[in-house]
Design a protein around this motif. Structure first.
Motif, mmCIF file in Angstrom:
data_model
loop_
_atom_site.group_PDB
_atom_site.id
_atom_site.type_symbol
_atom_site.label_atom_id
_atom_site.label_comp_id
_atom_site.label_asym_id
_atom_site.label_seq_id
_atom_site.Cartn_x
_atom_site.Cartn_y
_atom_site.Cartn_z
ATOM 1 N N LEU A 169 0.704 -0.954 -0.048
ATOM 2 C CA LEU A 169 0.001 -0.029 0.141
ATOM 3 C C LEU A 169 0.869 1.101 -0.041
ATOM 4 C CD1 LEU A 169 -2.755 -0.999 2.447
ATOM 5 C CD2 LEU A 169 -2.976 -1.078 0.288
ATOM 6 N N ARG B 76 -7.839 2.935 -7.599
ATOM 7 C CA ARG B 76 -7.216 1.746 -7.426
ATOM 8 C C ARG B 76 -7.456 1.094 -6.039
ATOM 9 N NH1 ARG B 76 -1.415 2.281 -9.242
ATOM 10 N NH2 ARG B 76 -2.561 3.365 -10.776
ATOM 11 N N LEU B 77 -7.352 2.113 -4.825
ATOM 12 C CA LEU B 77 -7.076 1.662 -3.633
ATOM 13 C C LEU B 77 -8.749 0.854 -3.269
ATOM 14 C CD1 LEU B 77 -5.885 1.127 -0.846
ATOM 15 C CD2 LEU B 77 -6.850 3.525 -0.412
ATOM 16 N N GLY C 73 -4.290 9.777 2.110
ATOM 17 C CA GLY C 73 -4.376 8.516 1.206
ATOM 18 C C GLY C 73 -4.204 9.095 -0.221
ATOM 19 N N ARG C 74 -3.984 8.361 -1.186
ATOM 20 C CA ARG C 74 -3.970 8.838 -2.571
ATOM 21 C C ARG C 74 -4.346 7.747 -3.642
ATOM 22 N NH1 ARG C 74 1.191 7.471 -5.175
ATOM 23 N NH2 ARG C 74 0.930 9.299 -6.652
ATOM 24 N N LEU C 75 -4.513 8.124 -4.800
ATOM 25 C CA LEU C 75 -4.872 6.980 -5.884
ATOM 26 C C LEU C 75 -5.909 5.989 -5.247
ATOM 27 C CD1 LEU C 75 -1.289 5.802 -6.956
ATOM 28 C CD2 LEU C 75 -2.744 7.555 -7.800
ATOM 29 N N PHE C 76 -7.310 6.821 -5.203
ATOM 30 C CA PHE C 76 -8.120 6.148 -4.360
ATOM 31 C C PHE C 76 -8.890 5.204 -5.246
ATOM 32 C CE2 PHE C 76 -7.443 9.564 -1.460
ATOM 33 C CZ PHE C 76 -7.641 8.964 -0.369
ATOM 34 N N GLN D 121 2.227 3.008 -2.390
ATOM 35 C CA GLN D 121 1.974 4.052 -3.307
ATOM 36 C C GLN D 121 0.684 4.558 -3.060
ATOM 37 O OE1 GLN D 121 0.874 2.285 -6.962
ATOM 38 N NE2 GLN D 121 0.072 0.308 -6.033
ATOM 39 N N HIS D 122 -0.154 4.265 -2.149
ATOM 40 C CA HIS D 122 -1.154 4.773 -1.865
ATOM 41 C C HIS D 122 -1.071 5.641 -0.740
ATOM 42 C CE1 HIS D 122 -3.486 2.712 -4.506
ATOM 43 N NE2 HIS D 122 -2.949 1.435 -4.092
#
Length: 276
Positions: free
Chosen positions: A192, A218-219, A213-216, A194-195
């Motif tokens: 995780l 995909r998460l 958090g980021r890149l939600f 990268q998120h």
């Protein structure tokens, strides 16, 4: 031009259904400005009235809800998904903007969600009375409950105002830390990593650890709502030496230890600001 219309609708779609009555006219005004300033088929100085009328009618037909409208059925499903991701991204951006080195700035009315399009749409008056009422409600509500309910009922924007209020109060109480404190990037290990964005601000008076958090898209995967306890269940963020006991100013909870259990820290919202 058609693609720009879709993008405009997606970005400015009202969170409040009561605003749909005026939405079509607002979109039409934005589209007219867009196609004229592009100067490809019409312009301010040489308007192509037939093309402009066709674009306006196209917007009207897209938004007609009083007839079978397969486009609108498909679009609104996609819009709900994008809005969910947009809310989480917005909260992360807000936290980073108000804690990273530099001078924080909040544009007029952006303490709540801002769905304004280009002028003249973005010149509409800000409802300050609404914001005053929300601030009073925020002051009397448990902070963790406020985050949890605010993310479930995100449409009113109260969660964004609550986070901005807490962060600006924190900046005022720890002015030296945010003006001259160091910036130290932190990294998360594991699948995780990268998120997550994480960093520490520090000076002689104490420190502040920021997690966002980021890149939600995909998460979240196929999930229809944010469930931080599940999403971050196996993630841990190692604390730097000397971090000590930390208070999450967004929830009021105190944490400590060699590592932060992100499933607990980010259970109610995808952001945390921990101050020693």
């Amino acid at each position: 031009d058609e693609y720009a219309i879709y993008q405009t609708m997606l970005g400015a779609w009202p969170a409040d259904p009561d605003e749909m009555d005026s939405f079509g006219e607002r979109v039409k005004g934005t589209v007219l400005k867009s196609i004229r300033e592009a100067k490809r088929r019409t312009s301010w100085h040489n308007p192509n009235e037939a093309y402009e009328a066709a674009c306006q009618r196209f917007v009207e037909r897209l938004l007609e809800a009083n007839r079978p409208n397969p486009f609108l059925d498909d679009f609104t499903g996609f819009q709900k998904r994008v809005a969910q991701i947009g809310v989480l991204n917005s909260l992360s951006q807000l936290v980073v903007a108000l804690t990273a080195p530099g001078v924080p700035d909040t544009y007029q009315g952006c303490d709540l969600w801002d769905f304004n399009m280009v002028d003249p749409d973005n010149r509409r008056p800000v409802d300050f009375a609404l914001r005053e009422r929300m601030l009073a409600e925020i002051a009397g509500t448990d902070r963790r409950l406020l985050l949890r309910k605010g993310l479930e009922d995100w449409q009113d924007g109260k969660i964004k105002l609550a986070i901005a209020t807490a962060l600006l109060r924190c900046r005022r109480e720890h002015a030296g830390l945010f003006r001259q404190g160091s910036y130290e990037p932190m990294s998360l290990e594991g699948p995780l990593s990268q998120h997550l964005i994480a960093f520490r601000r520090r000076d002689d008076s104490g420190s502040c650890i920021v997690i966002a958090g980021r890149l939600f898209a995909r998460l979240l995967g196929d999930r229809t709502q944010y469930d931080g306890a599940t999403l971050w269940r196996d993630a841990r963020l190692a604390l730097p030496d000397g971090a000590g006991s930390l208070t999450n100013i967004l929830t009021g909870e105190t944490v400590s230890g060699p590592a932060l259990e992100l499933g607990e820290i980010l259970a109610d919202a995808p952001v945390a600001v921990l101050v020693s």
